[in-house]
Design a protein around this motif. Structure first.
Motif, PDB file in Angstrom:
ATOM      1  N   ARG A 352       0.838  -1.191   0.000  1.00 50.62           N
ATOM      2  CA  ARG A 352       0.000   0.000   0.000  1.00 50.62           C
ATOM      3  C   ARG A 352       0.875   1.244   0.000  1.00 50.62           C
ATOM      4  N   ARG A 353       0.313   2.332  -0.520  1.00 46.02           N
ATOM      5  CA  ARG A 353       1.084   3.563  -0.652  1.00 46.02           C
ATOM      6  C   ARG A 353       1.431   4.184   0.696  1.00 46.02           C
ATOM      7  N   THR A 354       0.589   3.952   1.698  1.00 49.06           N
ATOM      8  CA  THR A 354       0.874   4.503   3.015  1.00 49.06           C
ATOM      9  C   THR A 354       0.544   3.468   4.088  1.00 49.06           C
ATOM     10  N   PHE A 355       1.374   3.433   5.125  1.00 50.77           N
ATOM     11  CA  PHE A 355       1.144   2.539   6.263  1.00 50.77           C
ATOM     12  C   PHE A 355       0.608   3.313   7.461  1.00 50.77           C
ATOM     13  N   LYS A 356       0.485   4.623   7.287  1.00 50.12           N
ATOM     14  CA  LYS A 356       0.146   5.487   8.415  1.00 50.12           C
ATOM     15  C   LYS A 356      -1.201   5.104   9.017  1.00 50.12           C
ATOM     16  N   GLY A 357      -1.227   5.006  10.351  1.00 53.43           N
ATOM     17  CA  GLY A 357      -2.462   4.703  11.064  1.00 53.43           C
ATOM     18  C   GLY A 357      -2.876   3.242  10.998  1.00 53.43           C
ATOM     19  N   ASN A 358      -1.995   2.350  10.526  1.00 56.55           N
ATOM     20  CA  ASN A 358      -2.338   0.934  10.424  1.00 56.55           C
ATOM     21  C   ASN A 358      -1.181   0.104  10.977  1.00 56.55           C
ATOM     22  N   PRO A 359      -1.055   0.029  12.295  1.00 58.16           N
ATOM     23  CA  PRO A 359       0.086  -0.675  12.899  1.00 58.16           C
ATOM     24  C   PRO A 359       0.124  -2.167  12.556  1.00 58.16           C
ATOM     25  N   LEU A 360      -1.057  -2.800  12.363  1.00 63.74           N
ATOM     26  CA  LEU A 360      -1.058  -4.227  12.042  1.00 63.74           C
ATOM     27  C   LEU A 360      -0.478  -4.461  10.651  1.00 63.74           C
ATOM     28  N   TYR A 361      -0.868  -3.639   9.676  1.00 67.35           N
ATOM     29  CA  TYR A 361      -0.313  -3.794   8.325  1.00 67.35           C
ATOM     30  C   TYR A 361       1.192  -3.551   8.337  1.00 67.35           C
ATOM     31  N   GLY A 399      11.904   4.711   3.472  1.00 67.93           N
ATOM     32  CA  GLY A 399      11.131   3.787   4.295  1.00 67.93           C
ATOM     33  C   GLY A 399      11.412   2.323   3.997  1.00 67.93           C
ATOM     34  N   MET A 400      11.389   1.962   2.719  1.00 63.05           N
ATOM     35  CA  MET A 400      11.600   0.567   2.333  1.00 63.05           C
ATOM     36  C   MET A 400      13.011   0.112   2.673  1.00 63.05           C
ATOM     37  N   LEU A 401      13.989   0.958   2.396  1.00 71.05           N
ATOM     38  CA  LEU A 401      15.369   0.610   2.701  1.00 71.05           C
ATOM     39  C   LEU A 401      15.568   0.446   4.198  1.00 71.05           C
ATOM     40  N   ALA A 402      14.917   1.298   4.997  1.00 72.03           N
ATOM     41  CA  ALA A 402      15.025   1.189   6.455  1.00 72.03           C
ATOM     42  C   ALA A 402      14.458  -0.143   6.941  1.00 72.03           C
ATOM     43  N   MET A 403      13.294  -0.535   6.419  1.00 74.86           N
ATOM     44  CA  MET A 403      12.684  -1.786   6.862  1.00 74.86           C
ATOM     45  C   MET A 403      13.507  -3.001   6.437  1.00 74.86           C
ATOM     46  N   LEU A 404      14.070  -2.965   5.227  1.00 75.70           N
ATOM     47  CA  LEU A 404      14.907  -4.077   4.780  1.00 75.70           C
ATOM     48  C   LEU A 404      16.193  -4.152   5.600  1.00 75.70           C
ATOM     49  N   SER A 405      16.757  -2.994   5.934  1.00 74.70           N
ATOM     50  CA  SER A 405      17.963  -2.985   6.764  1.00 74.70           C
ATOM     51  C   SER A 405      17.664  -3.546   8.149  1.00 74.70           C
ATOM     52  N   GLU A 406      16.509  -3.202   8.697  1.00 77.18           N
ATOM     53  CA  GLU A 406      16.127  -3.745  10.000  1.00 77.18           C
ATOM     54  C   GLU A 406      15.902  -5.251   9.918  1.00 77.18           C
ATOM     55  N   SER A 407      15.323  -5.698   8.811  1.00 75.37           N
ATOM     56  CA  SER A 407      15.147  -7.144   8.635  1.00 75.37           C
ATOM     57  C   SER A 407      16.497  -7.845   8.602  1.00 75.37           C
ATOM     58  N   TRP A 408      17.467  -7.231   7.916  1.00 74.65           N
ATOM     59  CA  TRP A 408      18.794  -7.838   7.889  1.00 74.65           C
ATOM     60  C   TRP A 408      19.423  -7.833   9.289  1.00 74.65           C
TER      61      TRP A 408
END
Length: 831
Positions: A352-361, A399-408
């Motif tokens: 989705r284009r935004t994750f704001k306000g959806n902690p489960l997603y 955002g995407m790079l941050a999440m992938l880095s955290e996954s690593w």
């Protein structure tokens, strides 16, 4: 028992020998790398030994056909050592056999002054299916390292039309033996080295086992963050555990890829037909970097994003080169029928284009990335977030790079290599719609089956060449160890430090994407034509200008990663003329080429995609519009004031701290090319009536429009009261309106001239160099309110001189008009 086995093998060999011709007819071979002979660079003065990982007559026959197709040295069956220019084949297990023939050949080899033999490891893959965790069908028919005779027959029938023959880089036997005369010790070393190679080649070509959707859902549900978020939301909303699990399952089904090797194979056939129809070729550069990184494990492809074709093009190139196509992050807007299901089975996962306000997603998405990273799947996403409408790289979204880095960071034992990818086109298919969007005549069209139906018009046109260039890889583990070793313990605790580091990492990748650019026919012709006053040029002058641009890159290349085509300029013009399309006006003194009307405007996209390559010499050239002489040190100092703005706008390779060094190198290049004359410590332009001066001014025009924007914005800021903060958003709107008006008054017809993203970059750079600062008054909590430093006056005066008297007069009149219409063009902050 041993005698019976030997008889059986001989019988099978005789049987398969008579089946060799129909077998070779049935098999369809894909060579990897595709340009095999060019990539391997086998030394014709040395003999070749091809090494297969297992004993297989069928694989050996396929190898013979593959080397014939690739134009490599052919196998000569003999018990003697192969001579220079000839080749032999060997099964790796045979190296360890106590075979008298091998022993004799090895002794002969050791007696030679220098072991003149090249060892080429070859892997034969029947099909591209890595296997599934639960599929019985794939267990029978997918490729295996050592299948039995019956299963091998089934594999040949099922996958004979999709065989990949992967050639490794030649290894010199002399380097591997190190003059060791112990046969068994050398044999063990050879086996160990090549087993590692074959294992890595298998990982790069087939990838990890595929996982069914149910397994992915279970892995996401088992994620601690997802469990905690489910528990909290269930408690707040009064939902049962089963209801929350159903919600997660729905999210994963919407999100996850449903990777299918069958779909990829079908897409590869269809796309081959499409590329041949719309492109004059798909050029691939430095694919070996992907092969090496993929053999180690996880790969993250970060590419420029210019077209919807990007999704298909990169996966097609990797598949065609015998590598695993990545799981690609795609916007949910592309999940429409029928493209959505096709892309999903081709490896796309939809966010989705935004994750704001959806902690489960957010938690589910993070958990899904954890699954991809932990299992070693290659991943691809576009750091710009969306397609560039101007041809320039956009500011990266982190955002995407941050999440992938955290996954690593949660799986630090897994390798993850970032590969920057430059995707370039002589002409982008969507350029017409981009032009309309920038002009504001319509909103971005929503993707749908009706938009897809218009693709038939695309298939009836030609778009020149497409280029896929892989930049310098970046190992995430190494980068973190060198720049942010504290992340391994504190990434979650110190979010500000982590966010800043991710921003630096993203900028590094963007610079490497630009470094890997391809300077082809489209970029060279567009640069040369659009820097002329009326977008018209004599054909001979166009040839000279193209050669001049290439000479500059030869003397002082933008980077070592840059690819510059070396075809004659006449051939490049002939390639690009029908694509643009260009108008040709015949004249007795020589033909003229024109980029008129809409074609000229649309060519700005192609020009912008390579403008960064000449931004620094173009900046210097602007200081030589007037006949006055300049001193080297002062010139470099003055030009360095504008370098940070171009660096931020164009993602230039070197940071502002190295501006003086970069400017000095490029100035020397201008002098070497005769575009700047150095005499007695002074610098001046060539004679105004010389061809060199005309080429210098065309070079200067590459960044002229950017300098005009800087001059206008700086002068407008200089008129603001120093005792009040400025509303940045309102000021950017006013500046954009002024630049639009200026474009009309000066005849500028480049849609990116007043792109709002460029104005935002300008303000970001003002803050970076200290000419603007965020207002931190008692009632202001963000950086929408800024204060301007007094030094802006000096920048405004310098920029006006740089753009020349004609444009300066237009800018001054525009600013005067704004001041007379309103006392303050931007509303002051509340007291």
């Amino acid at each position: 028992m041993g005698r019976g086995t030997q008889v059986l093998r001989q019988f099978i060999w005789l049987l398969t020998f008579w089946l060799k011709k129909p077998l070779v007819w049935w098999v369809r071979i894909n060579l990897a790398p595709s340009r095999t002979a060019e990539t391997l660079q086998i030394d014709a003065g040395k003999a070749v030994v091809y090494i297969l990982p297992t004993r297989s007559y069928v694989d050996a026959w396929v190898l013979e056909e593959a080397i014939r197709q690739a134009g490599l040295p052919l196998i000569r069956k003999s018990d003697e050592l192969p001579k220079p220019g000839s080749a032999a084949a060997l099964y790796l297990p045979a190296v360890m056999d106590r075979d008298k023939t091998l022993m004799r050949l090895f002794r002969e080899l050791l007696d030679a002054p220098e072991p003149q033999i090249q060892l080429v490891p070859v892997s034969v893959f029947w099909g591209r299916d890595p296997g599934s965790e639960t599929s019985v069908f794939r267990l029978l028919f997918s490729d295996a390292e050592s299948p039995g005779y019956i299963r091998k027959g089934l594999i040949i029938l099922a996958n004979g039309r999709n065989v990949v023959v992967n050639f490794g880089q030649p290894a010199q036997l002399s380097e591997l033996t190190s003059k060791d005369t112990d046969y068994e010790r050398v044999a063990r070393k050879l086996v160990r080295v090549f087993r590692v190679h074959f294992r890595r080649a298998r990982i790069a070509t087939l990838g990890p086992s595929l996982s069914r959707l149910n397994n992915t859902v279970r892995a996401v549900l088992a994620n601690p963050e997802v469990r905690d978020t489910m528990s909290q939301i269930g408690k707040d909303e009064g939902r049962s555990r089963a209801e929350m699990q159903a919600r997660v399952r729905t999210m994963v089904t919407e999100l996850a890829a449903d990777y299918s090797t069958t779909t990829l194979r079908v897409l590869a056939i269809i796309l081959s037909w499409i590329w041949n129809r719309v492109y004059d070729g798909v050029e691939v550069h430095r694919i070996s970097r992907c092969r090496e990184a993929a053999s180690q494990g996880g790969v993250l492809y970060m590419a420029s994003h210019r077209s919807h074709m990007d999704y298909l093009l990169m996966s097609y190139v990797l598949y065609n080169e015998g590598l695993v196509p990545p799981h690609i992050a795609a916007g949910i807007n592309l999940n429409f029928w029928p493209m959505g299901p096709i892309l999903r089975r081709g490896g796309a996962f939809f966010l989705r284009r935004t994750f704001k306000g959806n902690p489960l997603y957010t938690a589910v998405f993070r958990a899904y990335l954890d699954v991809l990273v932990s299992r070693g799947y290659p991943i691809s996403f576009y750091p710009e977030g969306g397609r560039s409408r101007t041809g320039r790289l956009l500011k990266p979204k982190t955002g995407m790079l941050a999440m992938l880095s955290e996954s690593w960071l949660r799986n630090p034992d897994k390798p993850l290599t970032i590969i920057p990818v430059h995707l370039g086109y002589d002409k982008v298919m969507e350029v017409n719609s981009y032009f309309k969007e920038l002009r504001g005549t319509r909103n971005k069209a929503k993707e749908s089956i009706w938009e897809l139906a218009k693709a038939s018009r695309i298939l009836s046109r030609k778009y020149g060449k497409a280029h896929v260039s892989f930049g310098e890889p970046l190992d995430l583990r190494t980068w973190i160890a060198q720049n942010h070793p504290d992340w391994l313990q504190q990434a979650e605790e110190d979010r500000a430090n982590f966010s800043h580091g991710i921003g630096v990492l993203a900028d590094t990748v963007m610079r490497r994407i630009n470094e890997a650019s391809v300077l082809g026919s489209g970029g060279l012709c567009a640069l040369s034509l659009l820097t002329t006053p009326q977008r018209a040029i004599d054909e001979n002058e166009l040839i000279e200008q193209i050669d001049q641009f290439r000479e500059l890159q030869r003397i002082a290349p933008y980077s070592e990663q840059l690819i510059t085509v070396d075809e004659p300029a006449t051939s490049l013009i002939a390639e690009y003329e029908p694509i643009a399309p260009l108008e040709r006006a015949e004249h007795e003194w020589g033909d003229l080429l024109l980029a008129q009307g809409r074609s000229g405007v649309l060519m700005t996209y192609t020009r912008n995609s390579v403008a960064h390559l000449f931004a620094v010499p173009s900046l210097l050239a602007n200081f030589f519009r007037s006949p006055r002489t300049r001193y080297r040190e002062q010139l470099i100092s003055d030009a360095a004031d504008y370098y940070p703005f171009l660096e931020n706008e164009l993602h230039l390779r070197h940071p502002a701290s190295k501006a003086a060094e970069v400017l000095s190198v490029q100035l020397d290049a201008l002098i070497s090319c005769g575009l700047v004359i150095e005499s007695e410590g002074r610098l001046r332009a060539p004679s105004i009536d010389s061809p060199a001066y005309a080429r210098l001014i065309r070079l200067a025009n590459i960044v002229r429009e950017a300098l005009e924007r800087y001059a206008l914005s700086a002068l407008l800021l200089d008129q603001q009261p120093r005792d009040m903060p400025i509303d940045r958003t309102l000021f950017e709107q006013t500046s954009r309106s002024m630049i639009e008006r200026m474009a009309i008054l000066t005849g500028r017809d480049a849609p990116e001239f007043f792109d709002k993203a460029l104005l935002a970059n300008f303000f970001d750079t003002l803050e970076r160099v200290g000419l603007a600062s965020c207002d931190v008054g008692p009632t202001v909590n963000d950086c929408h309110q800024i204060r301007i430093a007094p030094e802006i006056s000096e920048m405004a005066r310098g920029a006006l001189k740089l753009v020349g008297p004609d444009i300066s007069q237009v800018i001054v009149q525009l600013v005067r008009h704004v001041r007379s219409a309103s006392r303050e063009p931007s509303a002051p902050a509340a007291d």
